[in-house]
Enzyme design. Structure first.
Site, PDB file in Angstrom:
ATOM      1  N   CYS A 117      60.339   4.460 -10.961  1.00 25.31           N
ATOM      2  CA  CYS A 117      61.146   5.535 -10.397  1.00 25.31           C
ATOM      3  C   CYS A 117      59.954   6.279  -9.305  1.00 25.31           C
ATOM      4  O   CYS A 117      60.710   6.278  -8.227  1.00 25.31           O
ATOM      5  CB  CYS A 117      61.807   6.517 -11.092  1.00 25.31           C
ATOM      6  SG  CYS A 117      60.476   7.097 -12.324  1.00 25.31           S
ATOM      7  N   GLU A 137      59.486  14.593 -20.461  1.00 23.77           N
ATOM      8  CA  GLU A 137      59.211  14.379 -19.324  1.00 23.77           C
ATOM      9  C   GLU A 137      59.547  15.558 -18.498  1.00 23.77           C
ATOM     10  O   GLU A 137      60.025  15.827 -17.337  1.00 23.77           O
ATOM     11  CB  GLU A 137      60.053  13.227 -18.522  1.00 23.77           C
ATOM     12  CG  GLU A 137      59.688  11.889 -19.350  1.00 23.77           C
ATOM     13  CD  GLU A 137      60.227  10.802 -18.268  1.00 23.77           C
ATOM     14  OE1 GLU A 137      59.469  10.209 -17.953  1.00 23.77           O
ATOM     15  OE2 GLU A 137      61.612  10.673 -18.370  1.00 23.77           O
TER      16      GLU A 137
HETATM   17  O1  FUB Z   1      65.545   8.301 -16.203  1.00 23.99           O
HETATM   18  C1  FUB Z   1      65.286   7.977 -14.678  1.00 23.99           C
HETATM   19  C2  FUB Z   1      63.983   8.233 -14.213  1.00 23.99           C
HETATM   20  O2  FUB Z   1      62.824   7.693 -14.836  1.00 23.99           O
HETATM   21  C3  FUB Z   1      63.757   9.891 -14.321  1.00 23.99           C
HETATM   22  O3  FUB Z   1      63.853  10.589 -13.225  1.00 23.99           O
HETATM   23  C4  FUB Z   1      62.021   9.817 -14.684  1.00 23.99           C
HETATM   24  O4  FUB Z   1      61.768  10.863 -15.227  1.00 23.99           O
HETATM   25  C5  FUB Z   1      61.949   8.373 -15.455  1.00 23.99           C
HETATM   26  O5  FUB Z   1      62.296   8.850 -16.783  1.00 23.99           O
HETATM   27 ZN    ZN Z   2      59.123   9.069 -11.430  1.00 28.07          ZN
END
Ligand code: FUB
Ligand code: ZN
Length: 622
Positions: A395, A311
């Site tokens: 999120c 990510e």
């Molecule tokens: O891990 C918490 C949140 O969910 C992260 O900021 C995003 O990238 C997603 O993985």
């Molecule tokens: Zn997000």
């Protein structure tokens, strides 16, 4: 260090059509529908610590991890976004929903102040045993941001008190002479700075400072913690502590690496703390990281992090289009970071990127009706990439909601004897300046039109600094009708005078522009992107006469901008005479393919996929 302060969004009235419409959508549709989704997906129920413990709603990933572990953060972010809505106008239903959440949190809180619904419900014996992976302080940070926002909107401090008790517990557990831990997912640091600003209590600032200072120190806390769990030290699912930007102390970091949201939240807190402490080493680290990301690792849309695997970031210039991750949260967080950088230094490069990330990658994350979302923001799609109503990891939904609901907070900056206007689009504020006050009324049809009028009413001498975006080539300005020299200082036209009731007119030319990428961005070689003002454009297949992969925009073709009130609620489109490859006689042939003229219609990237899924391209063959 000269310091500017952002003007809080609650002190800025949004008057322009573009943001008023989006604000209204978020207030009336996004916030209520998100509450319904939080209820539907058991996230609100989890706050009640149900017994017997229910089965998981989100099946664990093969590595054993479930995103349910950070449900508290989704609640915190929703409370924050909803509180911003309340700052615009009070709403009894939303307030009752928040109050119920606060009551649940109050009941859930352990006697020692600990508060994490996942751990308290499912594995109370394991709390604070895996900071590397399990998001305990990330959750705490989002709940704290929610508490601060609710307190600021309503004056009610019950949630803030709950969170203060929790922060006291954290401060009693972690620190130089205690457990030397910090969270694998940064967030709490910037939240603590907000709590400090809201309450003036330095203990919040001290804790944020400790977390930033400790990160990446040796012996590495995550190694020690893993050993304590009986796991081999250093064996890490993501392979490297770069993932959480804890590979080296933050002041030594020069490359933007790892998980993009974690990185951006951390840089935001670093810039905050650089300002609070006058810490030049921290500021320099921010400046170095800023250059690195904007010069080598940023999408033209203001998106960050090309890879789904982590990510996050990979190598310089690795910016694929059809597999772009470019998480909505990461560009929202870039807006946060850029705003902090602007407070450290009034420099248009920060406002330019703030605006780019805001209008393009971030805004694309929310549909026009305010109820569907993108998590990853591709720059090219074969039509399979679609908006969704909810996600196992939601999120981004609340992140884009809180950004739009507080957009007024990015419009102006304030110093003792200076008001800076960073963003245009219709806004009004009365601000304390030069030991008096000034009312600034900015009127425009931005981002569709670059004709901007700023009315200043004051009886003070101060500097009005108006941002001249880097894309606005040939900008002009007048004060009370008289032209002023366009001498800018780091991207701002700084007008110093004794103000009365004065009228500044700014003309920012909005000629459509071609953008070309660095040749090391392999995915964009031979391709061109279009921008007009702050907006990046894209082609959606349904607007073209030929399939996207056959289309080409010749280098010399004229670009024409037209406002189309009938399209997507009103957008300026860019049209051009393109060319489309024709069918050859055979699958392979020795003759080059022929082309026919084919009109192209490009629309703002943020608006794509609002008329059903269909193929899309930002980078068009040239
Ligand atoms: O891990 C918490 C949140 O969910 C992260 O900021 C995003 O990238 C997603 O993985
Ligand atoms: Zn997000």
């Amino acid at each position: 260090m000269r310091r500017y302060a952002s003007v809080p969004f609650s002190d800025v009235q949004i008057t322009g059509a573009f943001w008023s419409e989006r604000l209204e959508t978020v207030l009336t549709r996004t916030i209520p529908s998100q509450h319904a989704q939080l209820a539907k997906h058991n996230i609100l129920r989890s706050l009640k610590l149900p017994q017997p413990v229910p089965p998981l709603t989100i099946p664990p990933h093969p590595n054993g991890f479930t995103t349910e572990i950070f449900w508290d953060s989704d609640v915190g972010k929703w409370v924050e976004a909803a509180s911003y809505a309340l700052s615009h106008r009070r709403d009894a239903v939303i307030e009752a929903q928040i109050e119920e959440i606060v009551t649940d949190l109050e009941r859930a809180q352990a006697p020692d102040g600990y508060l994490n619904c996942w751990y308290q419900e499912r594995e109370p014996e394991n709390r604070w045993t895996n900071l590397r992976d399990n998001h305990e302080m990330y959750n705490a940070g989002h709940l704290l941001e929610g508490a601060v926002a609710y307190y600021r909107a309503t004056g009610r401090d019950r949630m803030l008190q709950v969170m203060e008790r929790y922060m006291d517990h954290i401060a009693a557990t972690f620190g130089p002479d205690k457990k030397r831990g910090y969270c694998g997912h940064q967030e709490i640091e910037l939240a603590l700075v907000k709590a400090f600003h809201a309450t003036g209590k330095t203990k919040f600032l001290d804790l944020a400072t400790y977390f930033i200072d400790e990160r990446g120190a040796q012996p590495h806390y995550f190694d020690q913690e893993a050993a304590a769990r009986g796991e081999p030290a250093g064996k890490y699912g993501q392979g490297t502590y770069e993932y959480s930007q804890s590979h080296i102390p933050v002041r030594q970091q020069t490359k933007v690496v790892g998980h993009a949201v974690r990185a951006m939240y951390m840089y935001t807190a670093m810039a905050d703390l650089a300002a609070e402490h006058g810490d030049t080493a921290l500021k320099q680290a921010c400046q170095t990281l800023w250059r690195d990301v904007t010069e080598t690792r940023m999408y033209v849309t203001g998106g960050f992090g090309p890879s789904a695997r982590n990510e996050g970031f990979t190598q310089d210039y690795d910016l694929p289009n059809d597999t772009a991750y470019a998480e909505t949260c990461a560009s929202v967080a870039m807006v946060f970071w850029a705003a902090r950088m602007l407070n450290l230094d009034l420099d248009g490069q920060y406002a330019d990127i703030l605006e780019l990330a805001l209008y393009n990658n971030s805004l694309a994350g929310l549909s026009r009706d305010g109820e569907t979302y993108f998590y990853d923001n591709k720059l090219e799609s074969d039509g399979s990439h679609q908006r969704w109503e909810w996600h196992p990891c939601p999120c981004c939904t609340m992140n884009v909601a809180r950004l739009v609901a507080s957009v007024g907070g990015y419009v102006m900056g304030l110093a003792k004897d200076e008001i800076a206007v960073h963003l245009y689009g219709g806004a009004k504020a009365t601000l304390p300046v030069a030991e008096g006050q000034a009312t600034i009324t900015e009127t425009s049809a931005y981002p569709w039109d670059g004709a901007i009028r700023v009315q200043v009413q004051s009886d003070r001498a101060f500097t009005l600094s108006l941002r001249i975006p880097a894309w606005a080539k040939g900008a002009t300005a007048t004060v009370n009708g008289a032209p002023v020299p366009m001498t800018t200082e780091r991207g701002y036209l700084r007008l110093h005078r004794h103000w009365g009731d004065d009228r500044v007119a700014l003309h920012l030319p909005m000629t459509p522009q071609r953008v070309h990428a660095h040749p090391e961005v392999k995915a964009d070689i031979g391709r061109v992107a279009l921008m007009r003002g702050p907006l990046v454009y894209c082609l959606e297949a349904q607007d073209q006469a030929a399939p996207l992969h056959r289309l080409r925009l010749p280098r010399g073709a004229d670009l024409t901008a037209t406002f189309r009130a009938d399209l997507l609620g009103g957008v300026a489109v860019v049209t051009a005479q393109g060319a489309a490859l024709q069918n050859p006689a055979a699958l392979y042939q020795t003759e080059p393919p022929t082309e026919q003229p084919s009109p192209l219609l490009a629309l703002p990237y943020y608006a794509w996929c609002n008329r059903g899924a269909n193929p899309m391209q930002v980078w068009v063959r040239e």
